[in-house]
Design an enzyme around this catalytic site. Sequence first.
Site, short mmCIF file in Angstrom:
data_model
loop_
_atom_site.label_atom_id
_atom_site.label_comp_id
_atom_site.label_asym_id
_atom_site.label_seq_id
_atom_site.Cartn_x
_atom_site.Cartn_y
_atom_site.Cartn_z
N LYS A 48 0.83 -1.20 0.00
CA LYS A 48 0.00 0.00 0.00
C LYS A 48 0.87 1.26 0.00
O LYS A 48 0.65 2.19 -0.78
CB LYS A 48 -0.95 -0.01 1.20
CG LYS A 48 -2.00 1.11 1.16
CD LYS A 48 -2.77 1.20 2.46
CE LYS A 48 -3.57 -0.03 2.75
NZ LYS A 48 -4.78 -0.13 1.90
N ARG A 73 -3.79 2.73 8.49
CA ARG A 73 -4.02 1.48 7.78
C ARG A 73 -2.75 0.65 7.72
O ARG A 73 -1.65 1.18 7.75
CB ARG A 73 -4.51 1.73 6.35
CG ARG A 73 -5.78 2.53 6.22
CD ARG A 73 -6.04 2.85 4.75
NE ARG A 73 -7.19 3.70 4.53
CZ ARG A 73 -8.39 3.28 4.20
NH1 ARG A 73 -8.61 1.99 4.03
NH2 ARG A 73 -9.39 4.11 4.00
N GLY A 123 -8.33 -7.54 4.18
CA GLY A 123 -9.16 -7.70 5.36
C GLY A 123 -8.50 -8.39 6.53
O GLY A 123 -9.12 -8.55 7.58
N ARG A 149 -3.52 -1.61 -6.19
CA ARG A 149 -2.68 -2.80 -6.01
C ARG A 149 -3.07 -3.79 -7.10
O ARG A 149 -4.16 -3.69 -7.67
CB ARG A 149 -2.90 -3.43 -4.63
CG ARG A 149 -4.33 -3.87 -4.35
CD ARG A 149 -4.52 -4.28 -2.91
NE ARG A 149 -5.92 -4.59 -2.62
CZ ARG A 149 -6.42 -4.75 -1.40
NH1 ARG A 149 -5.62 -4.60 -0.35
NH2 ARG A 149 -7.69 -5.03 -1.21
N HIS A 208 -15.81 -8.52 1.58
CA HIS A 208 -14.75 -9.36 2.12
C HIS A 208 -14.88 -10.79 1.61
O HIS A 208 -13.90 -11.40 1.16
CB HIS A 208 -14.80 -9.34 3.66
CG HIS A 208 -13.85 -10.30 4.31
ND1 HIS A 208 -14.21 -11.58 4.66
CD2 HIS A 208 -12.54 -10.17 4.65
CE1 HIS A 208 -13.17 -12.20 5.20
NE2 HIS A 208 -12.15 -11.37 5.20
N SER A 268 15.48 -41.91 -10.05
CA SER A 268 14.23 -41.17 -9.80
C SER A 268 14.15 -40.93 -8.30
O SER A 268 14.23 -41.88 -7.51
CB SER A 268 13.02 -41.97 -10.26
OG SER A 268 11.83 -41.25 -10.01
N TYR A 296 13.35 -34.28 -15.47
CA TYR A 296 11.88 -34.25 -15.49
C TYR A 296 11.34 -34.26 -14.07
O TYR A 296 12.05 -34.61 -13.11
CB TYR A 296 11.32 -35.44 -16.28
CG TYR A 296 11.52 -36.79 -15.63
CD1 TYR A 296 10.63 -37.29 -14.68
CD2 TYR A 296 12.62 -37.58 -15.96
CE1 TYR A 296 10.82 -38.53 -14.08
CE2 TYR A 296 12.84 -38.81 -15.38
CZ TYR A 296 11.93 -39.29 -14.43
OH TYR A 296 12.13 -40.51 -13.83
#
Length: 894
Positions: A32, A102, A111, A358, A474, A783, A870
């Site tokens: 923020k 805030r 929230g 944001r 929310h 593996s 892999y």
Amino acid sequence: MTDTTIDTRYVFRFGGGVSDGGRGDRNLLGGKGANLAEMASIGLPVPPGFTISTEMCARYYEEGERFPDSLRDEVRDGLAHIEAVTGKRFGDPADPLLVSVRSGARVSMPGMMDTVLNLGLNDQTVEGLAATSGDERFAWDSYRRFVQMYADVVLGLDHDRFEEALEEAKEDRGYFLDTDMGADDWRQVVAAYKEIVEADWGKPFPQDVHDQLWGAVGAVFGSWQSERAKVYRRLNDIPGSWGTAVNVQAMVFGNMGDTSATGVAFTRDPSTGEHAYYGEWLVNAQGEDVVAGIRTPQYLTRAAREKAAAKPLSMEEAMPETYGELARVFDLLEQHYRDMQDIEFTVERGHLWMLQTRSGKRTASAALKIAVDMAEEGLISREEAVARVDAAALDQLLHPTLDPDAPRDVLTKGLPASPGAASGAVVFTADEAEKRAERDEAVILVRIETSPEDIHGMHAAKGILTARGGMTSHAAVVARGMGRPCVSGAGALAIDAKSKILRVRDRTLREGDIITIDGASGEVMAGAVATVQPELAGDFGTLMGWADEVRRLKVRTNAETPADCRTARRFGAEGIGLCRTEHMFFEAERITAVRSMILADTPQGRKAALARLLPEQRRDFAEIFEVMAGLPVTIRLLDPPLHEFLPTKDSDFAEVAAAMDVSVDKLKQRAGELHEFNPMLGHRGVRLGITYPEIYAMQARAIFEAAVDVAQRTGEAPIPEVMIPLVATRRELELMRAQVDKAAAAVFAETGRTLDYLVGTMIELPRAALMAGDIAGAADFFSFGTNDLTQTAIGISRDDAARFLQTYVEQGIFARDPFVSLDVEGVGQLIEIAAERGRGTKPGLKLGICGEHGGDPTSIAFCEQVGLDYVSASPYRVPIARLAAAQAALKARG
């Protein structure tokens, strides 16, 4: 001890032509604060303020929740900056400056932490606010909001006490809405609120505005350690060490009459990704009214209003000039940040103010569409599009949705707040949702409105249904971020949580009754509704194609049934990395032969049972080879802890005894001889092959007979990779490789056809990892079986650890559950050692990973770093692995 030096700067100003944070360091200023600084730097209308950095959050806790004197000096300067820009003074009875306080972590946590608005009001400044605003009702409404919020957030008093007092005040006056209350009404409510504070807190409500400010700053820092914030961080892998910043900003008011408003908007639809403005607003309201669902908001655009057939005017229609200005800001911010933005704004008497921007939370389908659209618009590159989509979130797209042709008993309809569909039992509390989910029950959390305290229940539930709240409430925002279906604002619902009853007009449902919600349509239905498989074309196919162009790691699947193999191929699997043959032996028609094999006490007895199993195994492998024609298929030879197959009931013993033509007593005696105290570290894997070589000989023959058969019938030769499990020494592998090679040679001689194959081993013991250089001399591939390697390296049973592992994660012992995300520091070292030593002996040694970590994006990034060839994941996680592998390759490029 007094702190008289300023060795670190903690306060950064923004607004009014000032931007101490420049382009905004998110790690220092939080998301923020960084975005406020950046919006200010590009000339957007941002109310002036300052940010207390995230570094102070850590220091606040280190110093016993105290602030150093140096910070008080910096905050004083920050307040002076706001006063200079606004022309108001903090605490001035004649023309008071009010501020918001805030939170702001470096990543969005909607929230989860606390906010205080209208700070700076007291019994004197409220009169000044009334005089300067010319609106006595507005001033006293603001004061009652502040008292209630401050009492809840800072003083820790029961929020419901204030809500009850307000409802009683409205009932006494015959009012239904808060907007019906006048100035004198609010003055009396404030008096009632202050009485509650003094009664419950033991002291009068704070009147000194500086005490108010420091109380709020401490509370916001403190909310970083709130239970809901901890849960959210745990669910989203956010380190607790990051901390939050605190943003102190001049208040602007959306509740100053019909020319004022507040709203929340997205530059694109966060549910679908459509390139259209999406949001809600309220006339004469504060921002909390929109996000908390206290009032039903209005649509931002005319198109959205008409689509919903809503009557209240959109902002586009009611305030066309301000809306036009807002739309220009939307476009500027999206171009600047090159991502979909989530924006909070306020209109104060016709003047637009930007309070926040944001990168917006979005569903997986929206993330795909937005990324692909932005790449095709030229806003971002294809590589950026691939990097931008959360690989783990793809899981939302890979599971069934409601069948459009299935019958539906529709109870009501709300707002389609987060897409997807879910069926489950109705529950009314977050705790109940969590409790039932732990018993593997599917539940739908039903609430009047959700609050941040519900976070654990929202995560546990399959879907969320609320009676109140809009598309930016929310419940909606958090559900979209979690990938949970959500229907909000279903106003026809009458919810009695205490009695555990849900009424919809003349229908009554109780806790435990099954309902279905459709987050794409907003429908709420009684009972369960049939589903259909997802369509994985369009944006999904486009993005996955781009991902495949950049990834280096191959992606295979863990599968042993034709159905799973077909699913994995449909999702883009490039072979099988783990076929667990013991899973094939549990079928009812085979289990007796398997038990006969295990319980036999002579090679002849075992061979007789194996002869019955050979054609079954051959058919199993042929079906898999057909689906995976032309692709590598790694088959792990039998690796069962024997106790999993032994009979336990008398009827099972009798069935096996009849098949073997021996007595039940003899079988029970033999079962007792095979009993093990720690079977996971007992007679399993290669140890079974060493002691009973005929078992692995049968399986190898079945593999090669099936492979030759499929190659002859289809023209596409499969590539069998025979894997010997649980080796600790080279000699074990040499002995078993000899068995496999002997079986291959025999089948090739009998059929007159040969094909390529590999023999290798699963590295799942620390000794094997350390001795990998020696073992590689007898192996074509390794593996890594990271499930067992994690168990044996850490000394923790994955089957028993659930009862304490979460505590370990919460206390920072492990960053994540090591059975979910690879323990890179510990187990990862063993993999690196084995890879390095194995390829030191045999440079072309093929390396893969086949534990459940093969579908975890963080673990895949490690596999890219180590240079494995892999990863192998369960079928539904193959697309996740493909995208994560591409993102890891992009990151490795720098």
